[in-house]
Write an enzyme that holds these catalytic residues in place. Structure first.
Site, mmCIF file in Angstrom:
data_model
loop_
_atom_site.group_PDB
_atom_site.id
_atom_site.type_symbol
_atom_site.label_atom_id
_atom_site.label_comp_id
_atom_site.label_asym_id
_atom_site.label_seq_id
_atom_site.Cartn_x
_atom_site.Cartn_y
_atom_site.Cartn_z
ATOM 1 C CE LYS A 64 -1.742 2.829 2.794
ATOM 2 N NZ LYS A 64 -1.646 4.039 1.938
ATOM 3 C CD GLU B 159 13.753 1.120 6.701
ATOM 4 O OE1 GLU B 159 14.462 0.110 6.568
ATOM 5 O OE2 GLU B 159 13.504 1.898 5.763
ATOM 6 C CB CYS C 251 13.444 9.627 7.156
ATOM 7 S SG CYS C 251 14.514 8.471 6.276
ATOM 8 C CD GLU D 152 10.111 13.446 10.848
ATOM 9 O OE1 GLU D 152 8.968 12.992 11.021
ATOM 10 O OE2 GLU D 152 11.000 12.826 10.234
#
Ligand code: NAD
Ligand code: 6OD
Length: 486
Positions: free
Chosen positions: A178, A254, A288, A390
Site C-alpha cells: 500500500k 523505519e 527522513c 520532526e
C-alpha cells in the site's frame, strides 16, 4: 476529458472501485489522476491471492527463479524509465535531476541488489560433539514469512517501496503493498511492470488508500497477514504496532528522525557547507535522514551561518522539469500548513529567522502549489518544540557548542535516533564521536551515501529493526534450524 484512474492490482488483475480519491500535483494543485480506493473486501482478496500464490508455483520457486524474475522487473523499470520519472514528478513535484539520478535508478537497483544477494548468501552451520562420543551437525534453512504487508510513504515513493518489496519477494514471500495516498503513480507502474515481467498472479498485489479506516488499517489488522514492514511517521508506527498486536505480526519499522549534524572546528568548511546544504534541503527537506539540528563549533559558528544562509538563498527553486532546478514544492498544501505552523512556532519560541520563513511567490500557476522557502533558524533553546519535533521541511536550526562531549550530548538529546552527520578532518575524532551518537546511521564527512549491504534503521522513536543486505533477509525470512545426529 475525464482524468485517468489509477487501479489496484490484485491476483494479477487491475481493478477499479466505486470509491475514488483525487491525486493532485503539488507544483500547481492540478489533478493528476483519480485513484481507486481498495475497500476491506479488496484488501482481503489481495491477502488471499498472496496466500494462494504461496501454495502454488511461487511457494516452490527456487532462489534463482525468484532472482531471475526480479531482474526481469528491473529490466522493465529501466525500459520504462521515463514513464517512472514522470509519474514520480507528477505526484511529488521533485526535480527531474533527482528523479533521474536517485529515485528511479534506486528502484531498479533495489530489485537487482536483493536478487543477487539471495542467490549468493549462504546460511549458518554449527558442528557439535555429543556425549556419546559422536557428533551432530546443525544448519539453518531460510523460509519466507508468508504474506507481507508493505506500507510506504510519499517522500521517496519508488525508492522506499522497492526497498521493501524487493527483499520480501527475493525471500519468497507474497506481498500486498500500500503506497502513500499522495504518491500512487510509480507504484501503479511497478504493478504493470510486474505483470509484464510474468510475476505470477498474487505474488505482488497493490492496494490504494489511506491509513485509518482504509486500506492501511485493513491490511495491518488482517489476521492472515504475517508481517508488516512500514516506513513513515513514528506516530503511525505506534498505531500500526497496536493494530498488529492481536496477531503478533512480525514488524519492521523505519520511522521519523530529528537528525543532528555536527560541524567541528577542524572541518573542511567547504565540504561541511556543501554537505549541510544537501542534508537540510534535499527533496525540499523531506528525507527522513535530513539534518534539522545543526551544531557548529563556537569558533566557526558565525562563518558557518553566514555561508549556509548565502547558499540557501541561492538554491534554485523551480519547475521540476527544468534541468537546473534543485528543489521543488512540499508534497501537499496540507503538509505546507504543518511546516508553516512550525515556522510561526519558531518565531513564537524566540528564534531568529536567518533566512526564509515564508512562501515564495511566482506570479504563475505555481502560486496554487505547495511551495515554501528554505529556512534557517538560530537562537532557540534546546527545549523548543522546533528543536524537539520532526518538521519534515527545508529547515534547520543552527546552534553553537564548545566541546566534543557537549556536541555528543546535544545530538543525543532527542526522542529520535535515525541518522547523524559529523564533519571533521580528524578521523579518530569522527570515529569516536560517531560511536557515541545514539542513531542507527552516522555519516562522517558525507551524507546519505548508501551501500545497500549495510544495516539501515533507527533507534528510539526512529524505528525497530534493521534492513539492508543480510539484515533484510533476516527480517523477510524465518530460519529453521535442522539438527542431524551423526
Ligand atoms: P505517514 O506515517 O503519514 O504515512 C505512511 C504510510 O502509512 C502511508 O501509506 C499512509 O497511508 C499509511 N498509514 C497512515 N496511517 C496508517 C494507519 N493507521 N494504519 C496503516 N497505515 C497507515 O508518513 P508520511 O507522511 O507518508 O511520510 C513522512 C514520514 O515518514 C516522516 O516522519 C519521515 O521521517 C518518515 N520516513 C522515515 C523513513 C525511514 O527510513 N526511517 C523513510 C522515509 C520517511
Ligand atoms: O536509501 C534507503 O535505502 C532508504 N531506506 C532511505 C530512506 C530515506 C528516508 O526518507
Amino acid at each position: 476529458m475525464s482524468p485517468p484512474v489509477i487501479k489496484n492490482y490484485i491476483a494479477g488483475k487491475f481493478l477499479s472501485s466505486d470509491k475514488q480519491f483525487e491525486n493532485t500535483n503539488p507544483v500547481d494543485g492540478s489533478l493528476v489522476a483519480m485513484v481507486a480506493e481498495a475497500d476491506r473486501e479488496m484488501v482481503n482478496s489481495a491477502v488471499q491471492a498472496g496466500r494462494e500464490a504461496l501454495r502454488g508455483d511461487w511457494g516452490a520457486a527456487s532462489a534463482e527463479e525468484r532472482a531471475a524474475l526480479l531482474h526481469a522487473v528491473a529490466d522493465g523499470i529501466e525500459k520504462r524509465f521515463d514513464d517512472f520519472v514522470q509519474a514520480e514528478i507528477a505526484d511529488t513535484g521533485k526535480p527531474v535531476s533527482q528523479a533521474r539520478t536517485l529515485d528511479i535508478p534506486r528502484g531498479a537497483a533495489n530489485l537487482r541488489f536483493f536478487a543477487n544477494l539471495v542467490t549468493s548468501t549462504g546460511t549458518e552451520s554449527s558442528e557439535m560433539s555429543t556425549a556419546d562420543g559422536g557428533g551432530a551437525l546443525n544448519y539453518s534453512v531460510r523460509k519466507p514469512l508468508g504474506v507481507v504487508g508493505v506500507i510506504s510513504p510519499w517522500n521517496l515513493p519508488m525508492l522506499l517501496l522497492t526497498w521493501k518489496v524487493a527483499p520480501a519477494l527475493a525471500s519468497g514471500n507474497a506481498v500486498v503493498a500500500k503506497p502513500s495516498e499522495e504518491t500512487p503513480g510509480s507504484a501503479a507502474l511497478l504493478a504493470e511492470v510486474m505483470h509484464e515481467a510474468g510475476v505470477p498472479a498474487g505474488v505482488f498485489n497493490l492496494v490504494h488508500g489511506f491509513g485509518p479506516d482504509s486500506a492501511g488499517e485493513f491490511l495491518t489488522t488482517h489476521p492472515d497477514v504475517d508481517a508488516i514492514t512500514f516506513t513513515g511517521e513514528s506516530a503511525t508506527g505506534s498505531a500500526i504496532m497496536r493494530a498488529a498486536a492481536d496477531n503478533v505480526k512480525a514488524l519492521s519499522f523505519e520511522l521519523g528522525g530529528k537528525n543532528a549534524a555536527i560541524v567541528f572546528d577542524d572541518a573542511d568548511m567547504d565540504a561541511a557547507i556543501d554537505g549541510t546544504v544537501r542534508s537540510v534541503f534535499s527533496n525540499c527537506g523531506q528525507v527522513c535522514l535530513c539534518s534539522e539540528r545543526v551544531y557548529v563549533h563556537e569558533s566557526r559558528f558565525d562563518e558557518f551561518v553566514g555561508r549556509l544562509k548565502e547558499r540557501a538563498e541561492n538554491i534554485k527553486i523551480g519547475w521540476p522539469q527544468d534541468a537546473d532546478t534543485e528543489i521543488g514544492p512540499l508534497i501537499s498544501k496540507q503538509h505546507r500548513e504543518k511546516v508553516l505552523s512550525y515556522y510561526q512556532l519558531a518565531r513564537d519560541e524566540g528564534a531568529t529567522i536567518e533566512t526564509g520563513g515564508g512562501v515564495p511567490e511566482f506570479g504563475d500557476d505555481r502560486d496554487n502549489g505547495a511551495w515554501i522557502d528554505p529556512t534557517i533558524l538560530t537562537g532557540l533553546p534546546e527545549s523548543a518544540r522546533c528543536i524537539r519535533e520532526e518538521i519534515f521541511g527545508p529547515v534547520c536550526h543552527v546552534a553553537a557548542f564548545s566541546t566534543d562531549d557537549e556536541a555528543v550530548a546535544l545530538a543525543n538529546d532527542s526522542a529520535y535516533g535515525l541518522a547523524a552527520a559529523v564533519w571533521t578532518s580528524s578521523l579518530s575524532r569522527g570515529h569516536n564521536v560517531a560511536r557515541r551518537i545514539e542513531a542507527g546511521i552516522v555519516w562522517v564527512n558525507t551524507w546519505y551515501l548508501r551501500d545497500l549491504r549495510t544495516p539501515f534503521g533507527g533507534v528510539k522513536l526512529s524505528g525497530i529493526g534493521r534492513e539492508g543486505g543480510v539484515h533484510s533477509l533476516n527480517f523477510y525470512s524465518e530460519p529453521t534450524n535442522i539438527c542431524i545426529k551423526l
